[in-house]
Design a protein around this motif. Sequence first.
Motif, PDB file in Angstrom:
ATOM      1  N   SER A  57      42.469  20.619 154.697  1.00  0.00           N
ATOM      2  CA  SER A  57      43.703  21.118 155.301  1.00  0.00           C
ATOM      3  C   SER A  57      44.474  19.954 155.906  1.00  0.00           C
ATOM      4  O   SER A  57      43.905  18.897 156.211  1.00  0.00           O
ATOM      5  N   SER A 116      45.483  19.806 158.774  1.00  0.00           N
ATOM      6  CA  SER A 116      45.047  19.660 160.159  1.00  0.00           C
ATOM      7  C   SER A 116      43.803  18.784 160.282  1.00  0.00           C
ATOM      8  O   SER A 116      43.362  18.499 161.397  1.00  0.00           O
ATOM      9  N   ASN A 146      48.361  25.873 154.321  1.00  0.00           N
ATOM     10  CA  ASN A 146      48.653  24.962 155.428  1.00  0.00           C
ATOM     11  C   ASN A 146      49.831  25.427 156.278  1.00  0.00           C
ATOM     12  O   ASN A 146      49.990  24.973 157.411  1.00  0.00           O
ATOM     13  N   GLY A 172      47.824  28.421 158.248  1.00  0.00           N
ATOM     14  CA  GLY A 172      46.509  28.064 158.772  1.00  0.00           C
ATOM     15  C   GLY A 172      45.393  28.957 158.268  1.00  0.00           C
ATOM     16  O   GLY A 172      44.227  28.747 158.621  1.00  0.00           O
ATOM     17  N   ALA A 176      42.949  29.910 161.652  1.00  0.00           N
ATOM     18  CA  ALA A 176      42.866  28.474 161.933  1.00  0.00           C
ATOM     19  C   ALA A 176      41.782  28.134 162.943  1.00  0.00           C
ATOM     20  O   ALA A 176      41.374  26.971 163.053  1.00  0.00           O
TER      21      ALA A 176
END
Length: 343
Positions: A38, A40, A78, A81, A98
């Motif tokens: 991801s 993140s 993405n 999340g 997420a």
Amino acid sequence: MPRALLRHAAAVLFAASVAYGQAPASSGLIQVDGIAASVSGKIYAVNTSHDSVSIVDATGHVESVATGARPIAVAVNNRTGRVYVVNSGGHSVTILDAENHVVATVPTAGRSYAIALDEATNKVYVTNTFSDKLTVIDGDTHAVTNIKAGSADGVIVDPDHQRLYMLGYESDTFRVMNLATSKLTNEPTHAHHQWGFVRGGGMLYVAHVQDADIGAIDLASYAVVNVPTGHMPCALALNVDGHQIYSANYGDGTVTIVDTATRKAVATVAVGGKPQAIAYEPTTHTIYVADAHSGMVTLIDARTHRMRKRVPGGDRPYALAVNPVTHQVYAADMGGTPFTELR
């Protein structure tokens, strides 16, 4: 041989360190999307034998989350999340938020296999083995719709043209679905035994395992140019900035480097063994090539086309993912541990 058995034979061809069609019970089906990253900085790796997904955050902390039976693939939206885990044995998809919490498990039309996301419309597309239905999941409501679209071994979303491409190992065409109308058409690839594929720069690149080449398909006209590779190309990776495609060639232990502008091979790098997974890390300009037979991963300098080193990839590494935050690369493994951090 029946279609389902052919698909299983194709899957285990690259999965086990045994002869074609003789996979042990522990190998089963695998998917190139068995591991995903991801934006993140998280890595998600399916743990098929333990019905879970392992999650590694950017600090290296690992968490395991229970899923449905026999998870085989994972994809990340993405924008929202949300994470979608395809459960082949459970005929379902587990949805995580997420924060790694399971928010829903939704049914599919059959033995779910491949997955693709449209982040703009928040729709999820899942193919089903032993079924001619494509499962469509609404990411907002988790509502499920099953569309008669034929069985597919691979699926990819083209947000630029609002299309979904579905490819099959036994076919010499690929199906195109208009995402707005669900209308289906067939377009030629001019080769059977389509395996790895990647989209970029208005092109769809498809590895032709049997014919030792890559089909470069113009997505505006569907014109096809075949680019020769090594024997049995089975996985592709795209270097957008460097205008190159990398092909892992299972049959002769090589990697073919293709210039996407000229659509010609510019180099062939010998890596040995039976390479079956490939990824590109842009920060270090490194190509990673995994060999499930030896358990090793070869690192190639994308600028010089020279091999840098080999590192252990765990027990039968079959897929690779690059963390875009830490630039660390991970291998999905078929053994007791679901992933290996490559060092």
